[in-house]
Design a protein around this motif. Structure first.
Motif: not given
Length: 98
Positions: A3, A7, A10, A29
């Protein structure tokens, strides 16, 4: 699963900033539990590696200025700073709440 760094950041910020379980995080997610765990580990490791760029002891002048300001504003003598670990509830917006 690979990923993006964004991300991963986050996910880590979400995990560190909320009391949610990893089960909740992976749903929000759309990643696996191991992926989320590794993302948090990578981000925390990177933050620790660069901690001296963000966290440092103040200079004598900064300590004196801060101490004087805190004593004048709040009546606390010989204090050079404070940390607050309080969690503040913030309600989700009516639109686009995650």
């Amino acid at each position: 699963m690979t990923i993006s760094a964004e991300k991963q950041l986050y996910i880590a910020l979400y995990v560190l900033g909320t009391p949610d379980s990893y089960r909740s995080v992976v749903t929000k997610f759309d990643v696996g539990k191991a992926t989320a765990w590794r993302a948090v580990k990578r981000v925390v490791k990177a933050l620790c590696k660069h901690r001296n760029h963000f966290i440092r002891w103040p200079t004598q002048k900064e300590m004196d200025d801060c101490s004087q300001r805190l004593q004048m504003q709040y009546g606390f003598p010989k204090v050079i700073g404070a940390l607050d670990g309080t969690h503040v509830y913030i309600s989700a917006p009516a639109q686009d709440a995650i």
